[in-house]
Write a protein that holds these residues in place. Structure first.
Motif, PDB file in Angstrom:
ATOM      1  N   ARG A  16      24.772  10.135  31.211  1.00 55.37           N
ATOM      2  CA  ARG A  16      24.181   9.497  32.396  1.00 55.37           C
ATOM      3  C   ARG A  16      24.873   8.167  32.701  1.00 55.37           C
ATOM      4  N   VAL A  17      25.082   7.366  31.672  1.00 53.35           N
ATOM      5  CA  VAL A  17      25.756   6.076  31.867  1.00 53.35           C
ATOM      6  C   VAL A  17      27.214   6.295  32.236  1.00 53.35           C
ATOM      7  N   ARG A  18      27.859   7.260  31.582  1.00 58.01           N
ATOM      8  CA  ARG A  18      29.253   7.572  31.907  1.00 58.01           C
ATOM      9  C   ARG A  18      29.395   7.944  33.376  1.00 58.01           C
ATOM     10  N   ASN A  19      28.518   8.820  33.857  1.00 54.06           N
ATOM     11  CA  ASN A  19      28.590   9.242  35.259  1.00 54.06           C
ATOM     12  C   ASN A  19      28.361   8.060  36.196  1.00 54.06           C
ATOM     13  N   ALA A  20      27.428   7.184  35.832  1.00 57.41           N
ATOM     14  CA  ALA A  20      27.140   6.030  36.683  1.00 57.41           C
ATOM     15  C   ALA A  20      28.331   5.081  36.754  1.00 57.41           C
ATOM     16  N   GLY A  75      12.828   2.904  24.872  1.00 55.18           N
ATOM     17  CA  GLY A  75      12.943   3.295  23.482  1.00 55.18           C
ATOM     18  C   GLY A  75      14.342   3.033  22.954  1.00 55.18           C
ATOM     19  N   HIS A  76      14.568   3.392  21.703  1.00 53.52           N
ATOM     20  CA  HIS A  76      15.832   3.083  21.030  1.00 53.52           C
ATOM     21  C   HIS A  76      17.035   3.649  21.776  1.00 53.52           C
ATOM     22  N   ASP A  77      16.920   4.853  22.334  1.00 54.79           N
ATOM     23  CA  ASP A  77      18.031   5.475  23.059  1.00 54.79           C
ATOM     24  C   ASP A  77      18.015   5.005  24.518  1.00 54.79           C
ATOM     25  N   LEU A  78      18.385   3.753  24.716  1.00 53.20           N
ATOM     26  CA  LEU A  78      18.311   3.153  26.051  1.00 53.20           C
ATOM     27  C   LEU A  78      19.234   3.828  27.053  1.00 53.20           C
ATOM     28  N   MET A  79      20.302   4.446  26.566  1.00 51.87           N
ATOM     29  CA  MET A  79      21.201   5.137  27.489  1.00 51.87           C
ATOM     30  C   MET A  79      20.525   6.357  28.126  1.00 51.87           C
ATOM     31  N   LEU A  80      19.441   6.810  27.514  1.00 52.86           N
ATOM     32  CA  LEU A  80      18.663   7.913  28.079  1.00 52.86           C
ATOM     33  C   LEU A  80      17.443   7.400  28.834  1.00 52.86           C
ATOM     34  N   ASP A  81      16.771   6.398  28.276  1.00 54.80           N
ATOM     35  CA  ASP A  81      15.548   5.894  28.893  1.00 54.80           C
ATOM     36  C   ASP A  81      15.823   5.071  30.149  1.00 54.80           C
ATOM     37  N   LEU A  82      16.853   4.232  30.097  1.00 58.39           N
ATOM     38  CA  LEU A  82      17.136   3.297  31.200  1.00 58.39           C
ATOM     39  C   LEU A  82      18.629   3.281  31.518  1.00 58.39           C
TER      40      LEU A  82
END
Length: 237
Positions: A19-23, A216-223
């Motif tokens: 998700r972050v990569r695509n952004a 949560g800990h996996d911020l690349m997924l949560d936010l």
């Protein structure tokens, strides 16, 4: 255009950054999300002798062979140990260093030295019972307070990790001190059992930029969008 190298944490793989990569790519930037040796899509390479140095070299070699410079280097959780080693070895290639709810080891320190005793005992027991003594099973996504929509997916994606990656102390020569643009991001919705409070304190004591994010800990997924903005700010600094 900036260049980002995003390093995942224990048991994860490059998949967690999509998700972050695509952004970031939508913003026109170059993004690399390597999977470390022995996990996820490289789980077929797992072996007892894979250690922290192996994973540091995974990323150093990526940067060198892709001829990258001015890199924004981000490490999540265990990945903080990895990016610290990378920045120490090739500081001239690093523009910014970002620790994402991550371990920040000092010279000679291992990840296991910073894990709470109860969690350490559970990891060791899991390796003994199901991992032949050297493969550490993943901590469930629920423990890390990953958002409810992603928990089942994360648990399916995560794979065992060689215990030597947690046991080996990092060797730092002082090169990392050349990197002055450093950000520490703390996940405020993962507090119970979190080992990262002392590293946030260390970041403040060092004068680094600190950011609190309510996920949560996996911020690349949560936010992912909010995290993307912080990474872009690091690139612009």
């Amino acid at each position: 255009m900036s260049t980002f190298v995003l390093v995942h944490g224990a048991w994860h793989g490059g998949w967690c950054w999509k998700r972050v990569r695509n952004a970031l790519q939508t913003h026109g930037h170059e993004v690399y999300t390597p999977t470390l040796t022995g996990v996820a899509d490289r789980s077929h390479l797992i072996a007892p002798d894979i250690d922290l140095d192996t994973h540091i070299l995974d990323v150093v070699n990526l940067i060198e062979w892709e001829e990258l410079s001015g890199v924004v280097l981000c490490g999540h959780s265990y990945g903080g140990c990895v990016v610290a080693g990378v920045a120490d070895r090739i500081p001239d290639r690093i523009h910014a260093l970002v620790y994402l709810d991550a371990f920040v080891p000092g010279n000679g320190e291992s990840l296991f030295q910073h894990v709470p005793e109860a969690q350490f005992d559970l990891l060791m027991e899991g390796a003994r019972v199901t991992g032949e003594g050297w493969k550490v099973p993943p901590i469930p996504a629920e423990v890390f307070n990953v958002n409810a929509n992603d928990r089942d997916w994360v648990n399916r994606q995560c794979t065992v990790q060689p215990i030597a990656t947690f046991e080996q102390g990092i060797s730092l020569s002082g090169g990392i001190d050349q990197v002055k643009n450093v950000t520490y991001i703390r996940a405020t919705n993962f507090v119970e059992g979190s080992p990262f409070g002392p590293f946030e304190d260390k970041a403040r004591a060092n004068g680094w930029k600190t950011v609190a994010m309510a996920g949560g800990h996996d911020l690349m997924l949560d936010l992912p969008d909010e995290l993307t903005e912080v990474l872009l700010e690091a690139a612009a600094a």
